[in-house]
Enzyme design. Structure first.
Site, mmCIF file in Angstrom:
data_model
loop_
_atom_site.group_PDB
_atom_site.id
_atom_site.type_symbol
_atom_site.label_atom_id
_atom_site.label_comp_id
_atom_site.label_asym_id
_atom_site.label_seq_id
_atom_site.Cartn_x
_atom_site.Cartn_y
_atom_site.Cartn_z
ATOM 1 N N ASP A 34 0.836 -1.254 -0.315
ATOM 2 C CA ASP A 34 0.061 0.109 0.021
ATOM 3 C C ASP A 34 0.858 1.178 0.162
ATOM 4 O OD1 ASP A 34 -2.506 1.421 0.114
ATOM 5 O OD2 ASP A 34 -2.111 1.471 2.383
ATOM 6 N N ASP A 36 -0.393 5.055 0.778
ATOM 7 C CA ASP A 36 -0.582 6.059 1.496
ATOM 8 C C ASP A 36 -0.393 5.475 3.164
ATOM 9 O OD1 ASP A 36 -1.594 8.610 0.165
ATOM 10 O OD2 ASP A 36 -2.884 6.972 -0.464
#
Length: 368
Positions: A34, A36
């Site tokens: 991922d 963010d």
């Protein structure tokens, strides 16, 4: 359990974090990261992320970036990562915009008009699938799609989506993350925007969602990476970790984004990661075993955690007051304590008459 070959306890609810006898960057061939809250927050690199990813790549691990954020194109994301010191190409980036565009393209004829409420990443992904982005409900769209459009998204865009959905136009969403981490804190994500349209249309219909933790995103990731022994790396229990659970692959939760230790201890089975570490340096090391002892406690490193009268108790392995190695700094000793607490908390919650034990005093001892 100890993982030695990148094939852990996949898709099965666990009662403690797993262990690995070798660094995770050696146990798995591909990290599905991922962005963010894991690699960057608000466009600024998370501490230790750039260095850790560089070492993992140099050691032979493939790095792929899998994000529910549909705002930017893969090219833009790759350029940003490269500027931060993480050399990347567009092919290394998989977005929920790509996943939802494939989902829509499977349902409508080529050349169909799609009303877009989102950013350039969503528009580019739709064009790649032979679809035509439009901006108004009066453009006769055959579908409506929402993706994160950033903090400057005009309010009128939600109105256009509401008008079309109320007329019966099929509704899609790239993802439904309610929040998104940024440089100044946690802000509203695409899930909050989806709720705006849901409220405006009376809550009578639901969008088809493509992003993590749902299967369309996992399918998109597998198709684009070809990973054989992937490790999902994320900061969210309800997207990254649940997505790994649904896909039957192992996961590493890093505590640099949305999820804190208190939330981790309350995790339901599908939200429990295979591994947990302070940050991306966890890719470069093995993971210690969490061992259940004969008295119902869980031991990791120098720490033992148990439940007494509905409360988590943290102590040294021998029952003494073990020293704390700076939880705020991500010290190994503190992470061992967190892992032991996970074993005690998850096992207690899974008991027939179990509930989530009170964690306040144990976390206070770690400064959390």
């Amino acid at each position: 359990m100890t993982v030695r070959n990148g094939q852990g306890q996949q898709g099965v609810g666990r009662n403690r974090p797993g262990g690995s006898a070798v660094p995770l960057s050696e146990a798995y061939d591909t990290a599905l990261l991922d962005l963010d809250g894991v690699v960057y927050a608000g466009g600024v690199a998370v501490p230790h992320a750039v260095e850790a990813l560089g070492v993992a790549r140099a050691g032979g691990m493939r790095l792929a970036y899998v994000t529910n954020n549909a705002l930017r194109t893969p090219d833009a994301v790759a350029d940003h990562l490269t500027e931060l010191g993480v050399p990347s190409e567009a092919g290394d980036v998989i977005t929920s915009a790509q996943a939802v565009a494939r989902l829509i393209a499977d349902d409508v004829p080529p050349g169909s008009r799609v009303l877009v409420v989102g950013g350039e990443g969503l528009r580019v992904a739709l064009r790649e699938r032979g679809l035509v982005p439009v901006d108004s409900a009066e453009d006769e769209p055959v579908a409506v799609v929402q993706g994160y459009g950033g903090p400057d998204m005009p309010w009128g865009r939600f109105a256009e989506a509401g008008y079309a959905v109320a007329r019966g136009v099929p509704w899609y969403a790239s993802n439904t993350d309610l929040t998104i981490p940024g440089a100044r804190g946690i802000g509203p994500g695409n899930g909050a925007a989806v709720e705006v349209v849901r409220i405006a249309t009376g809550g009578r219909v639901e969008p088809r969602v493509a992003g993590k933790p749902l299967p369309p995103m996992h399918r998109e990731t597998v198709l684009r990476t070809g990973a054989r022994r992937p490790l999902v790396v994320g900061d969210r229990l309800d997207t990254d970790i649940e997505g790994a659970f649904n896909g039957g692959v192992d996961s590493l939760l890093v505590l640099t984004g949305v999820t804190d230790v208190a939330q981790l201890l309350r995790a339901v089975p599908e939200h429990r990661p295979t591994y947990v570490d302070a940050d991306l340096r966890g890719l470069l090391v093995g993971q210690p075993e969490v061992v259940a002892d004969a008295d119902g406690g869980f031991v990791c490193g120098d720490w033992r955690a148990s439940v007494r009268e509905g409360e988590l108790v943290l102590e040294g392995e021998d029952g003494s007051a073990a020293p704390v190695a700076g939880a705020a700094g991500g010290g190994a000793g503190a992470m061992d304590a967190v892992r032991a607490l996970c074993g005690a908390a998850w096992s207690a919650a899974d008991a027939v008459d179990g509930g989530v034990p009170e964690a306040g005093k144990a976390l206070a001892r770690l400064g959390l």
